[in-house]
Design an enzyme around this catalytic site. Structure first.
Site, PDB file in Angstrom:
ATOM      1  N   ILE A  70       0.845  -1.192   0.000  1.00  0.00           N
ATOM      2  CA  ILE A  70       0.000   0.000   0.000  1.00  0.00           C
ATOM      3  C   ILE A  70       0.887   1.251   0.000  1.00  0.00           C
ATOM      4  CG2 ILE A  70      -1.874   1.236   1.206  1.00  0.00           C
ATOM      5  CD1 ILE A  70      -2.657  -1.619   0.274  1.00  0.00           C
ATOM      6  N   GLY A  71       1.967   1.177   0.772  1.00  0.00           N
ATOM      7  CA  GLY A  71       2.879   2.326   0.803  1.00  0.00           C
ATOM      8  C   GLY A  71       2.464   3.402   1.788  1.00  0.00           C
ATOM      9  N   ASN A 126       6.468   2.038  13.838  1.00  0.00           N
ATOM     10  CA  ASN A 126       6.559   1.137  12.691  1.00  0.00           C
ATOM     11  C   ASN A 126       7.988   1.219  12.160  1.00  0.00           C
ATOM     12  OD1 ASN A 126       6.394  -0.248  10.302  1.00  0.00           O
ATOM     13  ND2 ASN A 126       4.483   0.710   9.623  1.00  0.00           N
ATOM     14  N   CYS A 129       8.096  -1.345   7.908  1.00  0.00           N
ATOM     15  CA  CYS A 129       7.285  -1.415   6.689  1.00  0.00           C
ATOM     16  C   CYS A 129       8.199  -1.754   5.511  1.00  0.00           C
ATOM     17  CB  CYS A 129       6.573  -0.094   6.419  1.00  0.00           C
ATOM     18  SG  CYS A 129       5.684  -0.149   4.847  1.00  0.00           S
ATOM     19  N   LYS A 163       7.553  -2.046  16.541  1.00  0.00           N
ATOM     20  CA  LYS A 163       7.042  -3.098  15.656  1.00  0.00           C
ATOM     21  C   LYS A 163       8.172  -3.584  14.767  1.00  0.00           C
ATOM     22  CE  LYS A 163       3.302  -4.553  12.685  1.00  0.00           C
ATOM     23  NZ  LYS A 163       1.937  -4.277  12.209  1.00  0.00           N
ATOM     24  N   ASN A 190       5.720  -7.681  11.536  1.00  0.00           N
ATOM     25  CA  ASN A 190       5.222  -7.047  10.328  1.00  0.00           C
ATOM     26  C   ASN A 190       5.187  -8.116   9.220  1.00  0.00           C
ATOM     27  OD1 ASN A 190       4.586  -5.056   8.316  1.00  0.00           O
ATOM     28  ND2 ASN A 190       5.614  -3.533   9.586  1.00  0.00           N
ATOM     29  N   THR A 191       4.888  -7.707   7.993  1.00  0.00           N
ATOM     30  CA  THR A 191       4.745  -8.678   6.895  1.00  0.00           C
ATOM     31  C   THR A 191       6.096  -9.232   6.444  1.00  0.00           C
ATOM     32  OG1 THR A 191       4.818  -6.853   5.331  1.00  0.00           O
ATOM     33  CG2 THR A 191       2.632  -7.649   5.998  1.00  0.00           C
ATOM     34  N   GLY A 263      -5.284  -8.918  11.957  1.00  0.00           N
ATOM     35  CA  GLY A 263      -4.936  -8.055  10.832  1.00  0.00           C
ATOM     36  C   GLY A 263      -5.726  -8.387   9.586  1.00  0.00           C
TER      37      GLY A 263
END
Lengths: 302, 260
Positions: A70-71, A126, A129, A163, A190-191, A263
């Protein structure tokens, strides 16, 4: 039955929240009666200036999961505080505000901005990301992690949670660096960096080429990271990664997580967080567990 | 969100032609709220495959809720296996509807490509009650994509068809049908839905003739509730979500990248 938990001085009625980026700034979710029952809400990451996000396509389906880039599309901190925060506060559930700065200084400025508003319980940094075109993430470097956490801790009046990224050889040294720098908690994870390729065009499916994988596909790896980390740190962990049901959430709690964040499941079942909460309570009743602390980190080993 | 999400029963799931299937769902609460151009978001199976819900335009909302779909992948494949009495978890109605045409419009041209025809039956159900001239320009790949067009004719639509291989109607893309209409900037209004290259050609046509137009877009969606920001597309007004800002946009605001 006691299911309340703490992150630093922040107290939550129960251990269930939503993962940032999955609750968006979407008011359609706010009216869910179920949302009011959650322990905390974590809106989408906010940056200092507005970000328009990555070029489409931004998401794709993967086996038992999703790939996204998504950014960090968001209106920027000032606009968020002015237009989004009031409606979020009205829900009446403690807020874990996720922030992301491009530099240590920006993280500090963001923390200061949120010091001067009411209705925030915890700041989540965060540091991880994967979709911003950076070569190295803060959370891939123990020193950078320590620096950012230290800088925010110095100014923030709220408990601070780091995170972290699963895209590392060993997450434990980074978790320890965050703890040593004063973090009040950790969000794991996170992912996972990933990509999909269209073999007809030989192009990446996502406009950003690469993205982050979430959903049940990553859950066993994420549970393992929580398990490994929880043994080595004293601060509480908010666990996320493919939680669709209470059974999934309980795995993380038994592995050592204090809180759990739903999530990607929000996109499949908007009632998933409430279902997870109800399921945790049912499990405790069935197993005659009076306090959630009895199950946190209760993995049985021979 | 009230009853935005609920479980409904399948009434029927039948092929209308080789490529298109019509699913009818007993979903009165959605029928009552739906407006043309809106969509529903279906969780096809309870398990993890397919993982995402799937969005479908509302094809008709009368007694039951109807969608029209083409089997193109795992999601629509699984949907095709549903039988009368099976249940589906449905979110909806969602999205911004087509809306009524502006004042002064007399002629409505609906330009549809393939399964992009889905939202137009519902639109013509609504517009037939007013005094418009209704025209449907429909393009499909082959005769397998030509379905029961009678429902449109019953609504008073003039129907023109084209197929890529010429097996039905004019041979070529739907743009070959543009000469069938006599457009006027003050009185003609276009609604379109279909593949991006087709919508780009409709946009060109509308620009050339100074016509006002709305287009319904499709994107892969996760939440369909404006939370994930995954379905954003480029517009002259910046990124917009197809699920909430759309699926219907002013056609002139859409930016179609070069299609190779």
């Amino acid at each position: 039955m006691n299911i309340s938990v703490r992150i630093g001085k922040a107290k939550f009625q129960n251990p269930v929240t939503v993962a940032s980026g999955t609750f968006g700034h979407s008011e359609k979710y706010y009216h869910l009666r179920e949302v009011k029952k959650l322990g905390a809400l974590t809106p989408k990451t906010v940056t200092l200036k507005a970000r328009e996000g990555n070029p489409p396509p931004r998401i794709a389906e993967t086996p038992s999961g999703m790939l996204n880039a998504i950014g960090i599309e968001n209106p920027g901190a000032d606009e968020f505080i002015k237009t989004k925060l009031p409606a979020l506060k009205k829900i009446g559930v403690p807020l874990i505000v996720s922030i992301l700065g491009r530099t240590d200084e920006e993280f500090k400025m963001l923390a200061e901005k949120f010091n001067s508003v009411s209705g925030v319980s915890v700041l989540e940094l965060n540091l991880s990301c994967p979709n911003l075109g950076k070569k190295v993430l803060v959370a891939q470097d123990p020193e950078a992690t320590s620096r950012v956490v230290g800088a925010v801790k110095k100014v923030s009046k709220y408990p601070v949670v780091a995170k972290l990224s699963p895209n590392v050889t060993d997450i434990v040294p980074i978790a320890k660096a965050a703890e040593a720098a004063g973090a009040d908690g950790l969000s794991l994870v996170n992912t996972f960096a990933g990509m999909l390729i269209d073999i007809k065009t030989r192009e990446a499916v996502l406009g950003n080429v690469t993205g982050g994988v979430s959903g049940p596909a990553i859950r066993p790896m994420a549970v393992h990271m929580v398990y490994k980390t929880a043994k080595e740190v004293k601060i509480p962990i908010i666990a996320m990664g493919g939680i669709m049901t209470a059974e999934d959430a309980l795995q993380y709690i038994i592995a050592g997580a204090t809180m759990v964040a739903v999530g990607t499941a929000n996109f499949i079942n908007p009632r998933a967080p409430a279902d997870v909460l109800d399921g945790i309570k049912a499990y405790m009743r069935k197993n005659k567990i009076g306090d959630i602390r009895e199950i946190i980190g209760s993995l049985q080993t021979l | 969100m009230g009853k935005l999400q609920d479980i409904y029963k399948v009434i029927s799931n039948e092929k209308l032609c080789e490529k298109f299937t019509r699913l009818r769902i007993d979903a009165k609460p959605i029928v009552e709220k739906s407006r043309p151009g809106q969509f529903i978001h279906i969780r096809i199976n309870d398990g993890l495959e397919p993982f995402f819900r799937r969005p479908f335009s509302i094809y008709r909302a009368k007694k039951s809720l109807e969608i029209l779909y083409e089997v193109v992948g795992s999601g629509t494949g699984a949907l095709a296996a549903k039988k009368k009495g099976d249940t589906l978890d449905v979110l909806g109605p969602l999205g911004t509807p087509f809306g009524m045409p502006p004042k002064g419009i007399k002629q409505i041209v609906m330009v549809a490509g393939g399964v992009g025809v889905a939202p137009f039956l519902f639109l013509s159900d609504t517009l037939k009650k007013k005094d418009y001239e209704l025209i449907l320009l429909y393009g499909g790949r082959t005769k397998g994509h030509i379905f029961n067009i009678d429902e449109f004719k019953k609504n008073g639509c003039g129907v023109f068809q084209a197929t890529d291989d010429g097996s039905v109607g004019v041979k070529g893309r739907v743009s070959k049908l543009f000469p069938k209409i006599d457009p006027c900037p003050e009185t003609t209004f276009i609604y379109t839905c279909g593949p991006r290259p087709m919508m780009a050609s409709v946009q060109d046509f509308a620009r050339k003739h100074k016509l006002r137009a709305r287009g319904s877009c499709e994107e892969v969606m996760a939440c369909a509730l404006g939370a994930c920001l995954g379905c954003s597309i480029k517009t002259t007004q910046g990124f917009k979500t197809v699920c909430g800002d759309g699926p219907v946009f002013d056609l002139h605001e859409l930016i179609f990248e070069k299609i190779t």
